[in-house]
Structure formats: structure tokens, C-alpha cells
Design a protein around this motif. Sequence first.
Motif, PDB file in Angstrom:
ATOM      1  N   ARG A   1      41.844 -28.565 -28.642  1.00  0.00           N
ATOM      2  CA  ARG A   1      43.558 -29.116 -28.709  1.00  0.00           C
ATOM      3  C   ARG A   1      43.954 -30.130 -28.560  1.00  0.00           C
ATOM      4  NH1 ARG A   1      43.855 -22.884 -28.920  1.00  0.00           N
ATOM      5  NH2 ARG A   1      44.669 -23.285 -26.407  1.00  0.00           N
TER       6      ARG A   1
ATOM      7  N   SER B   1      47.423 -33.089 -27.058  1.00  0.00           N
ATOM      8  CA  SER B   1      48.214 -32.987 -27.172  1.00  0.00           C
ATOM      9  C   SER B   1      48.705 -34.654 -26.876  1.00  0.00           C
ATOM     10  CB  SER B   1      49.005 -31.994 -26.215  1.00  0.00           C
ATOM     11  OG  SER B   1      50.208 -32.652 -25.647  1.00  0.00           O
ATOM     12  N   CYS B   2      49.193 -34.708 -27.996  1.00  0.00           N
ATOM     13  CA  CYS B   2      50.206 -36.355 -27.478  1.00  0.00           C
ATOM     14  C   CYS B   2      50.579 -36.660 -25.972  1.00  0.00           C
ATOM     15  CB  CYS B   2      50.750 -37.083 -28.660  1.00  0.00           C
ATOM     16  SG  CYS B   2      50.959 -38.671 -28.877  1.00  0.00           S
TER      17      CYS B   2
ATOM     18  N   GLU C   1      54.346 -35.265 -27.810  1.00  0.00           N
ATOM     19  CA  GLU C   1      53.628 -33.839 -27.296  1.00  0.00           C
ATOM     20  C   GLU C   1      53.159 -32.782 -29.108  1.00  0.00           C
ATOM     21  OE1 GLU C   1      56.741 -32.434 -25.195  1.00  0.00           O
ATOM     22  OE2 GLU C   1      56.877 -33.191 -23.254  1.00  0.00           O
ATOM     23  N   THR C   2      52.634 -33.759 -29.549  1.00  0.00           N
ATOM     24  CA  THR C   2      52.587 -33.649 -31.296  1.00  0.00           C
ATOM     25  C   THR C   2      51.397 -32.826 -30.946  1.00  0.00           C
ATOM     26  OG1 THR C   2      54.133 -34.933 -32.974  1.00  0.00           O
ATOM     27  CG2 THR C   2      51.607 -33.827 -33.446  1.00  0.00           C
ATOM     28  N   VAL C   3      50.793 -31.655 -30.638  1.00  0.00           N
ATOM     29  CA  VAL C   3      49.245 -31.012 -30.845  1.00  0.00           C
ATOM     30  C   VAL C   3      48.448 -30.839 -31.616  1.00  0.00           C
ATOM     31  CG1 VAL C   3      48.373 -29.133 -30.128  1.00  0.00           C
ATOM     32  CG2 VAL C   3      50.467 -29.147 -29.336  1.00  0.00           C
TER      33      VAL C   3
END
Length: 529
Positions: free
Chosen positions: A162, A164-165, A169-171
Motif C-alpha cells: 500500500r 499513500s500520496c 493522502e490517497t491510498v
Amino acid sequence: MPVPESIPADIDTLRAALAAEQSARREAEARASSAEAMVAHLKLLIARLKHDKYGASSERGRKLLDQLELELGELVAAASEDATKAEDAAKDERGRRPDQPARGQPVRAPLPAHLPRERVVLPSPTACPCCGGKLSKLGEDITETLEAEPIRWKVIQTVRERFSCRACETVTQPPAPFHPIARGRAGPNLLAMILEAKFGQHQPLNRQSDAYALQGIELSVSTLADWVGTCTANLAPLMALIDAHVLAAARLHGDDTTVPVLARGKTITGRLWTYVRNDRPFGGPEPPAAMFRYSRDRTAEHPQRHLASYTGILQADAYAGYNALYASVRKPGPISEAACWAHGRRKLFKLAEVDRAPLAAEAVRRIDAIFDAERTINGLPAEQRLAVRQAQIAPMIAELGTWMREQRGRMSRHAEVGKAMDYMLTRWDAFTRFLTDGRICLTNNAAERALRGIALGRKSWLFAGSDRGGDRAAAMYSLIITAKLNGVDPRAWLANVLARIADHPASRLDELLPWNWKQAQDAAVAKAA
């Protein structure tokens, strides 16, 4: 060479010892020669039975073949054991290298080229053992040994990382991979191994479970059964395609065999039916396939339901349950009946072999001449087969029919040979239909071969657990027997299909059929080469 502790000084004693040794060697050679002759004889008998020269595939014939193969195995093992002991006792005397073949032994064929090679180089001397000088390589000798690795169990860990941006903060994470069994822990190769062992090698699940436990893998019978049921459901679309392919044939082979079924503490006799499409005898381009069905009994309604939409040619025995299929008023149309000459010959052959009936022996001789003529046109196009039949075989059939009617008229109606002739004479149109259609075969052996594994398997699994189990077995037999008919390894094919079928486009499902799958595999291998 080892030296005896004491050597007789007397010439007569030495001569007597030499004569005794020569006599013992002659006896050993005579025994070996006798054993070799018996091995050759048994191999010839087995080859003849396997070739199905006259279509005899009754239960008695299968038992005889099994017995001959068992006898051959025992004889070869005993001969090899004796030969090894004799070679060990005499190898020092002859000075033969351990890897040198014994005199009289056949030269073995090379091992398959497609197998991977593992090179093991034996340690070589670094200096001349005679003078200590430097060595230069002249070449090498390679001895190949066929070896097998035991099952290697492993656990595949599929990791989905996984991320995270940091900006929004998009996973994100890769999607979960497909598993042949939802929420299951079995890979496609393991599932294919279980399915092929159960339905291809006739190993019940309880025996498989015991074998896996000895390897440290605890898989209960209920777990294995759950996997089998799920895989059968997942493979159902392929079974439907195979059924459609079989029923699109112009000619089918049909037959059935018994299968014990567990019912309320006892067993009943169910039936497994097969309908085989095989166009290869008349040079047809379509691939062969087999459709299996299960029923609780042998009533006529079952073949009528199985072939409800079929209107071609059915090659089968004289089972009365097929009669409604041949009726002229049948909808969507009558099926053409083609009888099996192997069945007709079998009744006469038994009387000729066991009862020594001269008329039965003469009938068998005439039928065998027809088989010999028919064998020369196997695989030719239907038009050529028909031309040869009309020119060469039709006169033989006419003579046989005339002779049988003349002989039958002189016999009592209770005569066993007469009854065997009646089996053919009362169905003469069905027996002679192959003279008007080059696609029809002389025998129904294709269907009998498809059922042979089931007859052998009954000795291992004893009975089916239920009617649902019979249906499941019929479905899996359709897949496995069809794969074998097309020269495809069922285990490799099932493993690949189970890994792909869930996300494979429905419009391209035919790509997974055994014959198309084989073409794709062959093309990939050729491209890689």
C-alpha cells in the motif's frame, strides 16, 4: 582379479571344476534364453490386446490384459534380479566397466530431449596419476540418468504493498489476485493434481489425504471434497462447450458402463454413459471429444434425453433403449443406427475359442478378413473409404450374409451358434450401413476405450458416494478424457485453466478448450525456440 585361496594341483580336478563351471553357465544361459523368449511372447500378447485388433474390449479381455501385464512385470523383474546378481559375480572376471551394457542387452533409446538437463561433473585428477605431469582435456563421456523429484510443497506469499500520496493522502494498492477458490488457500497446480488423481488416476480422496499427511501436509477429506466440488462448478462452462462440440458431430460413438452408487447403507447400480466424437478415422479436421452423463438406472429415457437434439449417426451396441432414437417419427428426426462388428464377432469368437464350434470359427475367419481390408483405409477421407468399401468389402459382406443365412437355416433355433448369427442377421441393415457412408467405423471401440478407465477405477474407489457424485464424476471425465484424446496432459491443462478461467472473457472461452490450448502452447514453445 581375485585369486582363490587354494588352487588344485591335480589336472583332473581342474578339468572337473572347469566342466562343472561350463555346465552351470550353459544352464544359466538356457534359463535366460527361456526367460527372454517368455518376455517376448508376453509383450507380443499385450501388444495385440492393446491394439484392439478385433475390437474385443469386454471385461474378460481387460482382466486378461491386466493379468498378462502383471505376469510380464514379475518375469522381467525376476530376470533383471538374476542378471544383476550374475553380472556382479562375473564383472571382475570380464573386466567390464560398471556403465558398460551387458552383452545381449538392447541399446536403450535416448531420454526425451525436452526434459531439462542437470550437469554433474565428477572430480577429475589435477595431475597425471602415472608421472604427475600436467593434464590437457581430450573430451568427455556423458551418461544420462532419468530422475524424478518428489512433490515439493511451498507456500506462495502474494504481497500487495500500500502507498499513500504525500500530496492528497490517497491510498493506492494493487487489486487482490484471483484465486481458483474464493477465500481458499489452494493454488491451481494443487487443485489440478487432486482432480487428475481422483478422476484420471482413480485415487479416492481419503487415500490422497493419507498420502499428503505422510508428507507433513494435513488436508482432510472434507477439505479436498470441498475443493473438488468448487472446481467442478468453476469448470462447468468448459463442459458445456465440450458437450456442444460433441453433439455437433455427424457421427457419434455411444456406450455405457455400470457404476456402484452408495444409497442408504447399501449400493445400487448406476450408469455412466459416454458419447464420443472422433472424426480421425475418416480424416475429419475436427478434434475428438467425449461427453459423459450419469444416471441412476439404465432405462431408455436417459439416452433419449442425452441425444434429444441429435440427428446424426449413432454407432453403438444393440441396447434396446436406443430404439426410440431410430424411429422414423422421432422429432427433430431419426438417428441413423450403425452397429458394431466387434460386438457381433465377439459372440462368435467365444463359441469358436471355448466350444470349438467349426461354424463359429469359419464366421470369425470371414469377419477377420473384413477387418483386414478395413484396416488399410483407416484415416483416409470418407469418399476414398467408401470407394474401397464398395469395390472390395461389399462383396465380402454379401458372401458372409448369404453363407450365414444358409447355415442358420440348417440349425435348430436353440443352437448357440445360430443365436450368435441371429444377433447380426436381425440387424443386417445396421451392420451394413458402413458400406453406404465412409464416415461410419466398423466398430464402436472409441466409446469402449473412453469407458475403460472407469471399469479399472471401480476397483479403487468401489462406489460413488451419491447421485450428485455420479454427476460430478461424469463432468470431470468429460474434461479429462477429452484432454487425453487430444494428446494433452490433463494436469497441466487443468492447472492453467483453473488459474485463468475466472477472469477470462466469456466470448473467448473456447480458447481454453484442450485442442485450442494445445495449439497455443505449441505456438509459444515454437516462438521461444
